[in-house]
Design an enzyme around this catalytic site. Sequence first.
Site, mmCIF file in Angstrom:
data_model
loop_
_atom_site.group_PDB
_atom_site.id
_atom_site.type_symbol
_atom_site.label_atom_id
_atom_site.label_comp_id
_atom_site.label_asym_id
_atom_site.label_seq_id
_atom_site.Cartn_x
_atom_site.Cartn_y
_atom_site.Cartn_z
ATOM 1 N N GLN A 78 0.831 -1.200 0.000
ATOM 2 C CA GLN A 78 0.000 0.000 0.000
ATOM 3 C C GLN A 78 0.867 1.252 0.000
ATOM 4 O O GLN A 78 1.263 1.752 1.047
ATOM 5 C CB GLN A 78 -0.939 -0.001 1.209
ATOM 6 C CG GLN A 78 -1.950 1.114 1.119
ATOM 7 C CD GLN A 78 -3.040 0.994 2.153
ATOM 8 O OE1 GLN A 78 -3.165 0.004 2.849
ATOM 9 N NE2 GLN A 78 -3.840 2.030 2.250
ATOM 10 N N PHE A 79 1.123 1.776 -1.194
ATOM 11 C CA PHE A 79 1.975 2.962 -1.323
ATOM 12 C C PHE A 79 1.376 4.185 -0.644
ATOM 13 O O PHE A 79 2.096 5.104 -0.255
ATOM 14 C CB PHE A 79 2.287 3.257 -2.795
ATOM 15 C CG PHE A 79 1.154 3.887 -3.560
ATOM 16 C CD1 PHE A 79 1.047 5.266 -3.655
ATOM 17 C CD2 PHE A 79 0.196 3.102 -4.187
ATOM 18 C CE1 PHE A 79 0.011 5.855 -4.361
ATOM 19 C CE2 PHE A 79 -0.841 3.674 -4.891
ATOM 20 C CZ PHE A 79 -0.937 5.056 -4.977
ATOM 21 N N THR A 80 0.064 4.199 -0.447
ATOM 22 C CA THR A 80 -0.577 5.381 0.139
ATOM 23 C C THR A 80 -0.181 5.608 1.599
ATOM 24 O O THR A 80 -0.446 6.681 2.141
ATOM 25 C CB THR A 80 -2.115 5.304 0.026
ATOM 26 O OG1 THR A 80 -2.580 4.156 0.725
ATOM 27 C CG2 THR A 80 -2.551 5.248 -1.436
#
Length: 152
Positions: A78-80
Amino acid sequence: MRAVIQRAKEAKVTVGGEVVGAIDAGFVVLLGITHEDTEDDAAYLAEKIAHLRVFEDEDGKMNRSLLDVGGAVLSVSQFTLYGDCRKGRRPNFMAAAKPDHALPLYEAFNAALRERGVHVETGVFGAMMDVSLTNDGPVTLIIDSSEKLGNR
């Protein structure tokens, strides 16, 4: 490397209507990777997560680890988690690693968990995923490898 860890009674990740990973009791780990992260960060988080004592013992105290209870991990990239919301209304994701750097480290993290005896299910790196879980507790923790003693 940043991990959001949720203790779950069950969890699954679906891509395009198909379940691609599912666990019974264990952790859902949302994993964010930044530019400076290395395989050492992946190993550090895997070791920490495998041995976190957040499962109840016979006295109802959080004294048992994932390994102690035979739990599994549903690992979702999850890059966020590296979204910067300090300025404006749209998050800036400049701190998130690009896929060519992040994917090998995501795979290294999952491999490091498996090396420690943890059953790991995963989402699909870079895909739009639906993640569902029954949160147990709830118990939710955040661990950032940049905050370990003696690091950066």
